[in-house]
Design a protein around this motif. Structure first.
Motif, PDB file in Angstrom:
ATOM      1  N   VAL A  82       0.833  -1.203   0.000  1.00 17.54           N
ATOM      2  CA  VAL A  82       0.000   0.000   0.000  1.00 17.54           C
ATOM      3  C   VAL A  82       0.864   1.249   0.000  1.00 17.54           C
ATOM      4  CG1 VAL A  82      -1.643   1.327   1.395  1.00 17.54           C
ATOM      5  CG2 VAL A  82      -2.017  -1.107   1.019  1.00 17.54           C
ATOM      6  N   SER A  83       1.950   1.256   0.741  1.00 15.51           N
ATOM      7  CA  SER A  83       2.811   2.449   0.754  1.00 15.51           C
ATOM      8  C   SER A  83       3.438   2.684  -0.615  1.00 15.51           C
ATOM      9  CB  SER A  83       3.883   2.317   1.832  1.00 15.51           C
ATOM     10  OG  SER A  83       4.757   1.243   1.525  1.00 15.51           O
ATOM     11  N   THR A  84       3.732   1.616  -1.337  1.00 13.50           N
ATOM     12  CA  THR A  84       4.263   1.774  -2.694  1.00 13.50           C
ATOM     13  C   THR A  84       3.234   2.452  -3.602  1.00 13.50           C
ATOM     14  OG1 THR A  84       5.624  -0.192  -2.424  1.00 13.50           O
ATOM     15  CG2 THR A  84       5.214   0.563  -4.686  1.00 13.50           C
ATOM     16  N   TYR A  85       2.000   1.958  -3.572  1.00 12.81           N
ATOM     17  CA  TYR A  85       0.965   2.533  -4.425  1.00 12.81           C
ATOM     18  C   TYR A  85       0.554   3.927  -3.984  1.00 12.81           C
ATOM     19  CZ  TYR A  85       0.522  -1.763  -7.036  1.00 12.81           C
ATOM     20  OH  TYR A  85       0.778  -2.832  -7.845  1.00 12.81           O
ATOM     21  N   VAL A  86       0.609   4.213  -2.680  1.00 11.84           N
ATOM     22  CA  VAL A  86       0.321   5.568  -2.200  1.00 11.84           C
ATOM     23  C   VAL A  86       1.409   6.517  -2.678  1.00 11.84           C
ATOM     24  CG1 VAL A  86       0.230   7.001  -0.119  1.00 11.84           C
ATOM     25  CG2 VAL A  86      -1.101   4.899  -0.238  1.00 11.84           C
ATOM     26  N   LEU A  93      -0.395  12.751  -8.501  1.00  9.37           N
ATOM     27  CA  LEU A  93      -1.173  13.914  -8.082  1.00  9.37           C
ATOM     28  C   LEU A  93      -0.306  15.174  -8.106  1.00  9.37           C
ATOM     29  CD1 LEU A  93      -3.933  14.857  -7.006  1.00  9.37           C
ATOM     30  CD2 LEU A  93      -3.072  14.414  -4.707  1.00  9.37           C
ATOM     31  N   TYR A  94       0.938  15.058  -7.661  1.00  7.72           N
ATOM     32  CA  TYR A  94       1.840  16.207  -7.664  1.00  7.72           C
ATOM     33  C   TYR A  94       2.078  16.694  -9.102  1.00  7.72           C
ATOM     34  CZ  TYR A  94       6.023  19.039  -7.029  1.00  7.72           C
ATOM     35  OH  TYR A  94       6.921  20.057  -7.046  1.00  7.72           O
ATOM     36  N   VAL A  97      -1.025  18.463 -10.434  1.00  8.82           N
ATOM     37  CA  VAL A  97      -1.254  19.806  -9.895  1.00  8.82           C
ATOM     38  C   VAL A  97      -0.165  20.755 -10.384  1.00  8.82           C
ATOM     39  CG1 VAL A  97      -1.351  21.175  -7.767  1.00  8.82           C
ATOM     40  CG2 VAL A  97      -2.500  18.952  -7.871  1.00  8.82           C
ATOM     41  N   TYR A  98       1.086  20.301 -10.403  1.00 15.10           N
ATOM     42  CA  TYR A  98       2.214  21.114 -10.856  1.00 15.10           C
ATOM     43  C   TYR A  98       2.802  20.467 -12.117  1.00 15.10           C
ATOM     44  CZ  TYR A  98       1.852  22.832  -6.069  1.00 15.10           C
ATOM     45  OH  TYR A  98       1.392  23.355  -4.891  1.00 15.10           O
ATOM     46  N   PRO A  99       2.270  20.794 -13.279  1.00 14.67           N
ATOM     47  CA  PRO A  99       2.688  20.084 -14.502  1.00 14.67           C
ATOM     48  C   PRO A  99       4.132  20.334 -14.933  1.00 14.67           C
ATOM     49  CG  PRO A  99       1.071  21.792 -15.013  1.00 14.67           C
ATOM     50  CD  PRO A  99       1.238  21.767 -13.540  1.00 14.67           C
ATOM     51  N   GLU A 100       4.788  21.298 -14.443  1.00 12.02           N
ATOM     52  CA  GLU A 100       6.127  21.587 -14.905  1.00 12.02           C
ATOM     53  C   GLU A 100       7.059  20.587 -14.421  1.00 12.02           C
ATOM     54  OE1 GLU A 100       7.134  25.561 -13.912  1.00 12.02           O
ATOM     55  OE2 GLU A 100       5.447  26.358 -14.979  1.00 12.02           O
TER      56      GLU A 100
END
Length: 100
Positions: A82-86, A93-94, A97-100
């Motif tokens: 689970v920590s791997t997939y999280v 997600l990062y 939100v921040y495509p650069e």
């Protein structure tokens, strides 16, 4: 030969005298007439003892299976996966939100 004869006679005498020393079986003490309440309480006690013995046998068999160790291993493996997939989800997600 004489010694063997003497020993045989002595053993025979001990065997015959030992039979006279047998302790007679004592008759079981006759139980007085039990009342209804006594019968019910004895029955409940026997059921309770039987249940306790059954549960303790089940617990002993469960401890023999090492379920606690298996549960700990399962938890460790699950947390790792689970920590791997999280972590992957956080990266996605990062970058969303921040495509650069």
């Amino acid at each position: 030969m004489n010694k063997l004869l003497v020993i045989t006679v002595l053993v025979a005498l001990f065997a015959l005298s030992a039979e006279s020393f047998r302790v007679p079986r004592q008759a079981e003490e006759e139980q007085e007439e039990q009342g209804t309440l006594t019968k019910i309480s004895n029955t409940v006690k026997s059921y309770y003892d039987s249940a306790v013995n059954t549960v303790s046998d089940c617990l002993d068999s469960v401890k023999g299976m090492k379920l606690e160790e298996k549960a700990a291993n399962l938890y460790t493996d699950t947390v790792t996966v689970v920590s791997t997939y999280v972590g992957i989800f956080n990266d996605q997600l990062y970058h969303y939100v921040y495509p650069e």
